[in-house]
Scaffold this active site. Structure first.
Site, PDB file in Angstrom:
ATOM      1  N   SER A   1      -4.393  41.910 -54.200  1.00  0.00           N
ATOM      2  CA  SER A   1      -3.683  41.925 -52.920  1.00  0.00           C
ATOM      3  C   SER A   1      -4.209  40.800 -52.063  1.00  0.00           C
ATOM      4  O   SER A   1      -5.405  40.474 -52.106  1.00  0.00           O
ATOM      5  CB  SER A   1      -3.887  43.256 -52.185  1.00  0.00           C
TER       6      SER A   1
ATOM      7  N   TYR B   1      -8.845  50.190 -48.818  1.00  0.00           N
ATOM      8  CA  TYR B   1      -8.008  49.409 -49.740  1.00  0.00           C
ATOM      9  C   TYR B   1      -8.590  48.010 -49.923  1.00  0.00           C
ATOM     10  O   TYR B   1      -8.719  47.513 -51.047  1.00  0.00           O
ATOM     11  CB  TYR B   1      -6.596  49.338 -49.157  1.00  0.00           C
TER      12      TYR B   1
END
Length: 260
Positions: free
Chosen positions: A145, A158
């Site tokens: 990501s 995350y």
């Protein structure tokens, strides 16, 4: 993209029942691969498997939860046993629930580590062992990501997990260069998926037109699309990407480190 760039190869995709993972499954099949993929929802997995079988692709759906290391390892073993070998792996399973540094519980933190870092770790471990045993190299692509660079305040657990996966990608790539196993990562930005739609509604009170509203604010006028990401994954899995390994590629329309 060469439509048969994965002909004769077997590929496993974790988290392959929807979103980016499902797009990678379809793209790998279109490129000629035999495809195994995992997920926690049999109804989605079986429907996609049947779609691929109807199109002439050798396909296998494996019910698995990458948060469980035993399940992750077993999925690799099942894929190799059923398909006869394993040449490629894409770790696409992911968890994007929200939490800040101040409100993240140990349970939420552990969930992110389990799905976004530990799962890929042990799936890669099993895949690399299989590839070494085969003695013909292989290729692995981790879906990371753009938030691994730092992310937004509500993505603390995350970010912690995805930043770990970015480092792990490089470490594993370096360790297995001479096994001719290439390991790369894609740090993807904001992408239009079924899972993202659920997250937007659950955590951000988004309306049904959230994607249109988001797209209007972006430089290219649209969100990232899973099918486009999948094309690059297939390129990296194929021999067309040459010798490249240990790369974590920013795949987005925002340019990291640059500010308006």
């Amino acid at each position: 993209m060469n439509e048969q760039s994965l002909a004769g190869r077997s590929v496993l995709v974790s988290g392959g029942t929807q979103g980016v993972g499902a797009a990678v499954v379809r793209a790998a099949a279109a490129a000629g691969a035999a495809v195994a993929f995992t997920g926690r929802r049999p109804e989605l997995g079986e429907a996609l498997r049947d779609e691929l079988l109807a199109g002439g692709t050798e396909a296998l759906f494996i019910t698995a939860d990458v948060a469980d290391p035993a399940s992750a390892i077993a999925s690799v073993e099942q894929a190799a046993a059923r398909l006869g070998r394993l040449d490629g792996l894409c770790n696409a399973a992911g968890l994007t629930t929200r939490g800040t540094l101040l409100d993240t519980t140990p349970e939420l933190f552990d969930q992110h580590i389990a799905v976004n870092l530990r799962g890929p770790f042990f799936t890669m471990q099993a895949a690399v062992k299989q590839m070494i045993e085969q003695g013909e190299g292989g290729s692995i692509v981790n879906i990371i990501s753009l938030d691994a660079h730092g992310g937004q305040p509500f993505l603390a657990p995350y970010v912690a997990a995805k930043a770990g996966l970015a480092g792990l990608t490089k470490n594993a790539a370096h360790a297995h260069r001479f096994d001719r196993i290439r390991i790369n990562g894609l740090a993807i930005g904001w992408t239009e998926t079924e899972g993202e739609a659920q997250i937007q509604r659950r955590f951000h009170d988004a309306d049904d037109d959230w994607a249109e509203q988001a797209s209007a604010r972006l430089p290219m006028g649209r969100l990232n699309q899973p099918s486009e990401i999948a094309d690059l994954v297939v390129f990296l899995l194929s021999s067309r990407s040459g010798v490249v390994t240990g790369s974590v590629i920013d795949w987005d329309q925002q340019v990291m480190g640059c500010y308006g």
